[in-house]
Design a protein around this motif. Sequence first.
Motif, short mmCIF file in Angstrom:
data_model
loop_
_atom_site.label_atom_id
_atom_site.label_comp_id
_atom_site.label_asym_id
_atom_site.label_seq_id
_atom_site.Cartn_x
_atom_site.Cartn_y
_atom_site.Cartn_z
N THR A 1 -22.74 -5.81 -18.65
CA THR A 1 -23.17 -7.19 -18.90
C THR A 1 -23.18 -7.54 -20.38
OG1 THR A 1 -25.47 -6.48 -18.83
CG2 THR A 1 -24.53 -7.35 -16.79
N GLU B 1 -23.22 -2.42 -6.48
CA GLU B 1 -23.14 -1.72 -7.76
C GLU B 1 -23.03 -0.20 -7.56
OE1 GLU B 1 -23.02 -2.86 -10.95
OE2 GLU B 1 -22.76 -4.86 -10.13
N LYS C 1 -27.84 -1.48 -11.09
CA LYS C 1 -26.57 -0.84 -11.43
C LYS C 1 -26.54 0.60 -10.95
CE LYS C 1 -25.84 0.79 -15.62
NZ LYS C 1 -26.03 2.23 -15.44
N THR D 1 -21.51 -10.28 -12.60
CA THR D 1 -22.84 -9.88 -12.10
C THR D 1 -23.61 -11.10 -11.59
OG1 THR D 1 -22.88 -8.05 -13.67
CG2 THR D 1 -24.98 -8.71 -12.73
N TRP E 1 -30.15 -6.20 -13.57
CA TRP E 1 -28.94 -5.40 -13.40
C TRP E 1 -29.18 -3.94 -13.76
CZ3 TRP E 1 -25.64 -3.15 -17.25
CH2 TRP E 1 -24.47 -2.63 -16.74
#
Length: 554
Positions: free
Chosen positions: A182, A223, A372, A191, A368
Motif C-alpha cells: 500500500t 490476501e 495482509k 486494496t 491491511w
Amino acid sequence: MNPRRTQRSECGCLAASLVGFVSLLALMVAAGFLLYNRITPSSGNEVTLRVGYTPEKAALFETLVTDFERTRPRTPDGKPIRIQATRLDPDTMLSQALRGELDVVSPDSSIWLSQLDDAWYAQGNELPLVGETVRYAVSPVVIAMWEDVARSLGYPDKALGWGDILARAQSDPQFRWSHPSTSSASGLLATLAQFYAGAEKTRGLSEEDVTAPATLNYVGALERTVRYYGEGEWAIIEQVLSRGREYLDAFVAQEQLVIYFNQRSRDKLVAIYPIEGTMWEDHPLALLEKPGVTIGQRQAFRVLSSFLLSHDVQMRILSFGYRPTDLTIALDDPSSPITAANGVDPTQPQTTLQVPSPAVVQVVRDAWYYTKRKTNVYLVADVSGSMEGEKLAQAKEGLLVFLDQIRGPEERVGLIKFSSEVTHLLLLDEMRRNRAALVEQVQALEAGGDTALLDAVEFAYSQLQMLGDSERINAIVVMTDGKENNSRWTLPRLVDKMRRGNQSGVPVVVFCIAYGDDADMATLQEIAEATGGQARRGDPETIGQLYKILSTYF
C-alpha cells in the motif's frame, strides 16, 4: 528648376534616409535582442520548477518535459522556464515536498495529495500545501494476467473479478499472483477495491464497512493467497519483462503497463477489469504552496499545465497508452494503442469505485497490516572479515531500517550470521516478542573470518522448509560483500535443493543484496532466480534504501 526646392528636396531625402536607417537599426537591435533572449540561456532571470514524478510514468514524463523545453517556454513577462524533473517513489516524494525540496509534484494518484496535506497540517501549518492542480493522464487499475490463464477462468466471455482470483488461488497452490504494498498507488487502490468488494459496495465506503468482520474476513482470505508484495507496479513489470511466465501468473498494475508490456513482448497479457469495480490512477500535477513560492513559479506552473492539456500533447499522452483527460479525444482514434490487440478494452471499466475520504483510506491502510499475508523471513548477514569497519556499520544500519519498516507485530523474523561458520543468532519469532532482541543482536554484530555464503543460505532454507508454514510468505533476505570461499555446499547442489524443495514443500523466496563491487553477483542471481526472488546490487550510500525497498515485499 528652383534651387531652393531642390535643396529642400535633397534635405528631405537625407532626413528620410536617416529616419529609415535609424528605424532599421532599431528593428535590428530589437530583433537581435529578441533573438538573443530566445537562444541564450538566462540563468539569472529564468524560473526553475523542481518537479518530482513517480517511476511508472518515467518514459512519458521525461518525453513531455523534453517536448516542453523544445518550445522554449517563457513566463508571460518573458522569463525562460526550466524544469528540474526527478523520479521519486511516493513516500520519498512526500518527504521531499514537506522539506521544501520540490516546487511541483506529479504522483501516480491524487490520493497522495490528501496524504501530503494531512502531513503538512500535522507540522502545525494552517493552510494546505497542495495548491493549483491539473490532471493530464489517467489509467484504470487492472489485474494483468497471461491471456491463456485468463481464458482458463472464462475470459473474455465471462466478466472476472476478485472472487475469481480468490477461487483460483485457493484451488491451485501453484497459482502466483501479487499486488504491490500500500506504499504504491496501484497497491493502495487495489486494496481499497478489495475492501469495497468485501463490503459489497461501489460507493460510500465507511470506517464501519472497513472494520466489519465480514469485510475483514473476505480481504484476509484474498490476501492470504498473495505470493508476496513489492515496491510498485513498475518494478513488477520490469521483472515480468525479463523473466516472463516463471515470475507471476497475475499481478495488479495500471492499464497502461499492460499496453507497455505487450508492445515489447511476444507473450501477451490481458487486462482484467474487476467486475466488482476498480479505481483510476489520475496522475495529477500540483503546485506546492510552500513559503517562498514566487509569482514566476506560479506563472511557470500554468504554462506547463496549459502545455500538458493542449490537444497535441493529449494525443501524445494517448500514444503512450494513457487515457487523455481531454474527453473530446476518442479512444478508438486510429493512432490509439488502447486496443484488444494490446490486451485492453477501451469500453472498460464498467464500474468505477468512489474514492473514500482520507480518514477511511488511512483506516484501510492500517487494517491491511492485519489482513495482509503474514511473513516468515530470515535475515542472513555476512560478517566475514571483509565487512570490518565502516562497511559493517552501514550494513547494520540497513538491517535496522528493514526491521523498523516491518510494522505488523505478528510478522516473524529470525537472524542468521555467517563468516567461516554459520550461526543461528535468533530463532524465527513474532516481532512483538523479539523486536528488541533483533535490534540488540544486529547492533552487536562483529566482523571476522571467511565467507560461508552457501552454507548460510542452505541453513536458512532448511529451517523454513522444516517449519512448513504454507499460510505465510516464506522468505530469506541475504546480504554479502564477498565471494563464497568456505562452504560445504556447492552452488549447483544448493540450487537443485531449492528448486525441488519449492515444488514439493512450501515455496521459499530468496532476495539477495550484493553489497559493494567485490560481491559475487552471478552467484547471488542464480540463488535468487532458483526461488523466484531477486538479486540487487547496493553500495554504502544505498544499502539502507535497499533494505527499505525489500521490506515492502513483506
